[in-house]
Design an enzyme around this catalytic site. Structure first.
Site, short mmCIF file in Angstrom:
data_model
loop_
_atom_site.label_atom_id
_atom_site.label_comp_id
_atom_site.label_asym_id
_atom_site.label_seq_id
_atom_site.Cartn_x
_atom_site.Cartn_y
_atom_site.Cartn_z
N ASN A 89 -1.65 3.58 0.69
CA ASN A 89 -2.35 4.00 1.91
C ASN A 89 -3.30 5.16 1.59
O ASN A 89 -3.07 5.94 0.67
CB ASN A 89 -1.36 4.40 3.00
CG ASN A 89 -0.57 3.20 3.50
OD1 ASN A 89 0.65 3.18 3.40
ND2 ASN A 89 -1.25 2.20 4.01
N LEU A 90 -4.34 5.24 2.40
CA LEU A 90 -5.44 6.17 2.10
C LEU A 90 -5.02 7.64 2.10
O LEU A 90 -5.32 8.36 1.14
CB LEU A 90 -6.58 5.93 3.11
CG LEU A 90 -7.80 6.82 2.93
CD1 LEU A 90 -8.46 6.60 1.58
CD2 LEU A 90 -8.81 6.55 4.05
N LYS A 126 5.78 -8.96 11.50
CA LYS A 126 5.52 -8.22 12.73
C LYS A 126 5.22 -9.19 13.88
O LYS A 126 5.75 -9.06 14.98
CB LYS A 126 4.37 -7.23 12.55
CG LYS A 126 4.69 -6.09 11.60
CD LYS A 126 5.84 -5.23 12.12
CE LYS A 126 6.27 -4.16 11.16
NZ LYS A 126 7.53 -3.51 11.52
N ARG A 162 -11.11 2.47 10.61
CA ARG A 162 -9.75 2.37 11.15
C ARG A 162 -9.59 3.39 12.27
O ARG A 162 -10.32 4.38 12.33
CB ARG A 162 -8.71 2.69 10.06
CG ARG A 162 -8.68 1.73 8.89
CD ARG A 162 -8.04 0.40 9.25
NE ARG A 162 -7.98 -0.47 8.09
CZ ARG A 162 -8.97 -1.26 7.69
NH1 ARG A 162 -10.11 -1.28 8.35
NH2 ARG A 162 -8.82 -2.04 6.64
N SER A 186 2.40 -3.69 14.71
CA SER A 186 1.25 -3.17 13.97
C SER A 186 -0.02 -3.85 14.43
O SER A 186 -0.02 -5.04 14.80
CB SER A 186 1.47 -3.45 12.48
OG SER A 186 0.28 -3.27 11.77
N TYR A 241 4.21 -9.57 5.21
CA TYR A 241 4.57 -8.37 5.99
C TYR A 241 4.00 -8.47 7.41
O TYR A 241 4.71 -8.29 8.40
CB TYR A 241 4.03 -7.10 5.29
CG TYR A 241 3.82 -5.96 6.25
CD1 TYR A 241 4.90 -5.23 6.73
CD2 TYR A 241 2.54 -5.65 6.75
CE1 TYR A 241 4.72 -4.23 7.67
CE2 TYR A 241 2.36 -4.66 7.68
CZ TYR A 241 3.44 -3.94 8.14
OH TYR A 241 3.26 -2.96 9.07
N GLY A 276 -7.89 -8.58 1.31
CA GLY A 276 -7.07 -8.54 2.53
C GLY A 276 -7.48 -7.46 3.52
O GLY A 276 -6.98 -7.43 4.64
#
Ligand code: UD1
Length: 338
Positions: free
Chosen positions: A199-200, A153, A231, A124, A149, A297
């Protein structure tokens, strides 16, 4: 060629299963359905016109993995299965470290036992944190993870890197996904968030469907053209195709041990407001949204430099944010009808 797809009933996994079949591979799903539903298999059957092999097992179960590697003659692995809720990972870090790290190590061990070489790992862009320079390249230094999380990754990338460096006969690619959105254009598979989406785009589609009263934009005082975060939103079908290209790249390698990392994004940044407006335009409806405080965050902005994945893997995003938002809405409408 049979490819084990861990988490193959999940959002990115299921779309990758479709692209694998389209490219002539035979996917073998292993999924414990902890964050997915068996109805995904119906969607896959309708899209593909055939059954996909699926084991309802946990990929942390060594016995199950052995059985599948042996019985199915697996020749490559794409590892999606992982816990992915950022907030939950802060509250339950051990759950995340145990699950996400163990499964990666067990898969690498099992691959070596069965002489399976090719491994594609879901990483990610979260490993970059808030980068000092944009766009981010694969050489951009990673930042300390903002959540357990994100840390899983980064650590899994390191586990793979070190395993390959120790001359294990493993050829691996880590794909650093930017923000996957959208759904299959058929409307038969898509994202299935459990509970209130964080999430959006699932939040947008649920708000459009009347399931949420309004969308809250998390902060409008960022240093971006309209003050909202930026993003790199990538259509999940484009992202799925990148996995096929990654397998092809691994097949072309002559060295026994190989590891490389690729950003997988469009190369373009969109603000939250731009995304909401594009959703309204392409679907011809109005959304109820309001500005709220920043979310802890969140990074202000991140988007990919995609030269490496374009040139080395021969992959490029072909679909637009408008395509993604049209497809996501079609999927949401089909979900309501079910
Ligand atoms: C998040 C994770 C990322 C993870 C990805 C998995 C963080 C910091 N990052 O990405 O590590 O890989 O999910 O899917 O948690 N937004 C709103 N209102 C909403 C929801 C989101 O304004 O109701 C905004 C966010 O502030 C952000 C953008 O939309 O600017 C995208 O958010 P989201 O879809 O949650 O993805 P990320 O936070 O980028």
């Amino acid at each position: 060629m049979k490819i084990l797809v861990t988490g193959g009933a999940g959002f990115i996994g299921s779309h990758t299963v479709v692209e694998l079949v389209n490219a002539g591979y035979e996917p073998v799903i292993i999924d414990n359905f902890s964050n997915s539903e068996t109805s995904v298999l119906d969607g896959l059957r309708q899209i593909l016109g055939r059954e996909v092999i699926c084991y309802s097992e946990d990929c942390n179960n060594a016995d199950a993995l052995h059985r599948i590697f042996r019985d199915e003659q697996i020749e490559g692995v794409i590892h999606f299965a992982a816990y992915k809720a950022v907030g939950e990972s802060v509250e339950q870090p051990l759950k995340y470290y145990r699950n996400n790290l163990d499964s990666t190590m067990l898969l690498l061990e099992t691959m070596q036992q069965y002489g399976v070489r090719n491994f594609v790992f879901s990483s990610s862009c979260t490993v970059y944190g808030q980068p000092d320079q944009l766009p981010v390249t694969e050489a951009t230094p990673r930042k300390p993870a903002q959540s357990p999380y994100g840390n899983t990754k980064a650590i899994c990338e390191d586990i793979i890197r070190d395993t390959v460096a120790a001359k294990a006969p493993i050829r691996a690619v880590a794909l650093r996904y930017f923000n996957p959105i959208g759904a299959h254009p058929s409307g038969l598979i898509g994202e299935l968030p459990l509970g209130v989406p964080s999430n959006l785009v699932p939040f947008i589609t649920q708000a459009a469907a009347g399931m949420r009263e309004k969308i809250t934009i998390f902060g409008s005082d960022y240093n971006t053209p309209d003050g909202t975060c930026i993003r790199d939103y990538i259509h999940v079908v484009d992202l799925a195709r990148a996995h096929v290209q990654a397998l092809r790249l691994l097949d072309r390698q002559e060295a026994d041990s190989f590891y490389d990392i690729f950003n997988v994004g469009t190369g373009n940044g969109n603000t939250v407001l731009e995304l909401i407006k594009t959703f309204e335009e392409v679907n011809n409806l109005k959304l109820n949204y309001a500005i709220g405080p920043r979310r802890a965050g969140d990074v202000e902005q991140i988007y990919a430099q995609v030269d490496k994945v374009n040139n080395v893997m021969g992959w490029k995003a072909e679909l637009t944010a408008a395509d993604s938002l049209r497809d996501a809405w079609r999927w949401q409408q089909n979900l309501i009808k079910k």
